[in-house]
Design an enzyme around this catalytic site. Structure first.
Site, mmCIF file in Angstrom:
data_model
loop_
_atom_site.group_PDB
_atom_site.id
_atom_site.type_symbol
_atom_site.label_atom_id
_atom_site.label_comp_id
_atom_site.label_asym_id
_atom_site.label_seq_id
_atom_site.Cartn_x
_atom_site.Cartn_y
_atom_site.Cartn_z
ATOM 1 N N ASN A 292 -2.039 27.636 29.913
ATOM 2 C CA ASN A 292 -0.488 28.259 29.907
ATOM 3 C C ASN A 292 0.051 28.030 31.425
ATOM 4 O O ASN A 292 -0.496 28.658 32.336
ATOM 5 C CB ASN A 292 -0.624 29.859 29.475
ATOM 6 C CG ASN A 292 0.574 30.429 29.706
ATOM 7 O OD1 ASN A 292 1.642 29.948 29.825
ATOM 8 N ND2 ASN A 292 0.820 32.007 29.862
ATOM 9 N N TRP A 293 1.004 27.066 31.352
ATOM 10 C CA TRP A 293 1.414 26.746 32.922
ATOM 11 C C TRP A 293 2.302 27.895 33.310
ATOM 12 O O TRP A 293 2.751 27.866 34.606
ATOM 13 C CB TRP A 293 1.923 25.484 32.871
ATOM 14 C CG TRP A 293 0.936 24.536 32.503
ATOM 15 C CD1 TRP A 293 -0.324 24.449 32.127
ATOM 16 C CD2 TRP A 293 1.322 22.766 32.417
ATOM 17 N NE1 TRP A 293 -0.954 23.219 31.928
ATOM 18 C CE2 TRP A 293 -0.037 22.115 32.115
ATOM 19 C CE3 TRP A 293 2.565 22.038 32.739
ATOM 20 C CZ2 TRP A 293 -0.071 20.898 31.894
ATOM 21 C CZ3 TRP A 293 2.355 20.961 32.414
ATOM 22 C CH2 TRP A 293 0.990 20.187 32.155
ATOM 23 N N LYS A 294 2.598 28.700 32.650
ATOM 24 C CA LYS A 294 3.529 29.836 33.081
ATOM 25 C C LYS A 294 4.869 29.243 33.688
ATOM 26 O O LYS A 294 5.230 28.004 33.085
ATOM 27 C CB LYS A 294 3.003 30.867 33.982
ATOM 28 C CG LYS A 294 1.931 31.451 32.936
ATOM 29 C CD LYS A 294 1.215 32.604 33.852
ATOM 30 C CE LYS A 294 0.015 33.031 32.984
ATOM 31 N NZ LYS A 294 -0.725 34.394 33.587
ATOM 32 N N HIS B 129 2.737 37.392 24.834
ATOM 33 C CA HIS B 129 1.992 37.552 26.195
ATOM 34 C C HIS B 129 2.262 38.849 27.062
ATOM 35 O O HIS B 129 3.389 38.959 26.869
ATOM 36 C CB HIS B 129 2.249 36.352 26.985
ATOM 37 C CG HIS B 129 1.216 36.036 28.191
ATOM 38 N ND1 HIS B 129 1.500 36.770 29.160
ATOM 39 C CD2 HIS B 129 0.240 35.323 28.191
ATOM 40 C CE1 HIS B 129 0.275 36.466 30.252
ATOM 41 N NE2 HIS B 129 -0.205 35.641 29.445
ATOM 42 N N GLU C 97 2.875 39.269 29.880
ATOM 43 C CA GLU C 97 4.064 39.177 30.650
ATOM 44 C C GLU C 97 5.458 39.431 29.914
ATOM 45 O O GLU C 97 6.309 39.661 30.590
ATOM 46 C CB GLU C 97 3.998 37.864 31.496
ATOM 47 C CG GLU C 97 2.631 38.103 32.601
ATOM 48 C CD GLU C 97 2.230 36.622 33.006
ATOM 49 O OE1 GLU C 97 1.102 36.644 33.796
ATOM 50 O OE2 GLU C 97 2.654 35.365 32.663
ATOM 51 N N GLU D 168 -6.372 39.172 25.899
ATOM 52 C CA GLU D 168 -6.102 38.907 27.705
ATOM 53 C C GLU D 168 -5.840 40.484 28.116
ATOM 54 O O GLU D 168 -5.069 40.865 27.948
ATOM 55 C CB GLU D 168 -4.787 38.126 27.652
ATOM 56 C CG GLU D 168 -4.998 36.792 27.408
ATOM 57 C CD GLU D 168 -3.950 35.845 28.137
ATOM 58 O OE1 GLU D 168 -4.372 34.849 28.636
ATOM 59 O OE2 GLU D 168 -2.714 36.128 28.133
ATOM 60 N N GLY E 11 -4.630 36.820 36.237
ATOM 61 C CA GLY E 11 -4.412 36.406 37.799
ATOM 62 C C GLY E 11 -4.678 37.158 38.815
ATOM 63 O O GLY E 11 -4.289 37.130 40.093
ATOM 64 N N SER F 274 -8.478 35.585 33.977
ATOM 65 C CA SER F 274 -9.002 34.744 35.015
ATOM 66 C C SER F 274 -10.235 33.887 34.663
ATOM 67 O O SER F 274 -11.277 33.968 35.275
ATOM 68 C CB SER F 274 -9.587 36.160 35.960
ATOM 69 O OG SER F 274 -8.456 36.719 36.419
ATOM 70 N N GLY G 152 -4.711 30.520 32.488
ATOM 71 C CA GLY G 152 -3.744 30.606 33.219
ATOM 72 C C GLY G 152 -3.618 29.649 34.650
ATOM 73 O O GLY G 152 -3.532 28.508 34.333
ATOM 74 N N GLY G 153 -3.816 30.261 35.637
ATOM 75 C CA GLY G 153 -3.973 29.469 36.900
ATOM 76 C C GLY G 153 -4.740 28.402 36.941
ATOM 77 O O GLY G 153 -4.343 27.407 37.535
#
Length: 251
Positions: free
Chosen positions: A11-13, A96, A98, A166, A172, A210, A231-232
């Site tokens: 997920n590149w957000k 998600h 977010e 999640e 993150g 994470s 994610g990151g």
């Protein structure tokens, strides 16, 4: 029963300009290997078509980070699942944390988006997870169970929908639940899926929060963990591919 084939989803957000997105996609495509876990990248909307072009025939699927519940209409700024299918998407992330927090999306809205994805021939990845306050209050299992019940359409099958757990407090932050904590939640998700769906044992349930190369092997070896929503670490091709390499073989 054998475990489902692992899915490693990136997920590149809201990250990356066009040149960065295409370079990242090219690096992931170059490192992808047939026969391993299924790889998926989910770039921002404006990059989808370009990334699809870069991926070409590589064994990497394309996904989007959200969709609208309706196929068309006066919904300025929104994107339908059918539009996503037109540009080559196979998956769409819905619910998600977010989105739930930043856009006030509740379980009913998430379920409608999952239904939209299925309607358009996409596989929705439905996200569930508790906040730190909810976990500290001892409510993690109840929160996840409620989100699961409210967010997954009745018509879902193991072939048409994926679940992702999640924990909000791990996204993150660099904090990761223990393997035992992950196992407890995933066991509850599996039990609820089995109770509700005839093919509940075959649903893929991903872990996210994470995830990185250093902890991927431990997390992906936990019972009922069928892959990762990254994610990151998905913004670095070598890290993302290392996570994929850590997935159990023979799924």
């Amino acid at each position: 029963m054998s475990r489902p084939r692992a899915l490693i989803a990136g997920n590149w957000k809201m990250n990356g300009r066009l040149a960065e997105a295409t370079a990242l996609a090219a690096a992931v495509a170059a490192g992808a290997r047939a026969g391993g876990p299924e790889l998926l990248v989910c770039p921002p909307f404006p990059m989808l078509a370009a990334v699809k072009g870069v991926l070409g025939a590589a064994p990497v699927s394309l996904g989007a980070q959200d969709c609208h519940a309706k196929p068309a209409g006066a919904h300025t700024g929104d994107v339908s699942a059918e539009m996503l299918g037109d540009v080559g998407c196979r998956y769409v992330i819905v619910g998600h944390s977010e989105r739930r927090a930043d856009h006030g999306e509740g379980d009913a809205a998430v379920r409608a988006k999952a239904e939209a994805g299925m309607r358009a021939g996409l596989v929705p990845i439905v996200c569930v997870g508790e906040t730190l306050a909810e976990r500290d209050a001892g409510a993690a299992l109840a929160i996840v169970a409620a989100q699961l019940a409210g967010s997954i359409p009745a018509a879902a099958t193991a072939a048409t929908l994926v679940v992702a757990y999640e924990p909000v407090w791990a996204i993150g932050t660099g904090r990761t639940p223990t393997a035992a904590q992950v196992a407890e939640i995933h066991a509850k998700i599996r039990a609820d899926l089995v109770a509700r769906f005839a093919d509940g044992p075959a649903f893929r349930v991903l872990y996210g929060g994470s995830v990185k190369a250093a902890n991927a092997a431990e997390l992906l070896s936990v019972a009922n963990v069928d892959g990762a929503l990254v994610g990151g670490a998905a913004l670095k091709a070598d890290e993302f591919l290392a996570i994929a390499a850590a997935a159990p073989k023979g799924n």
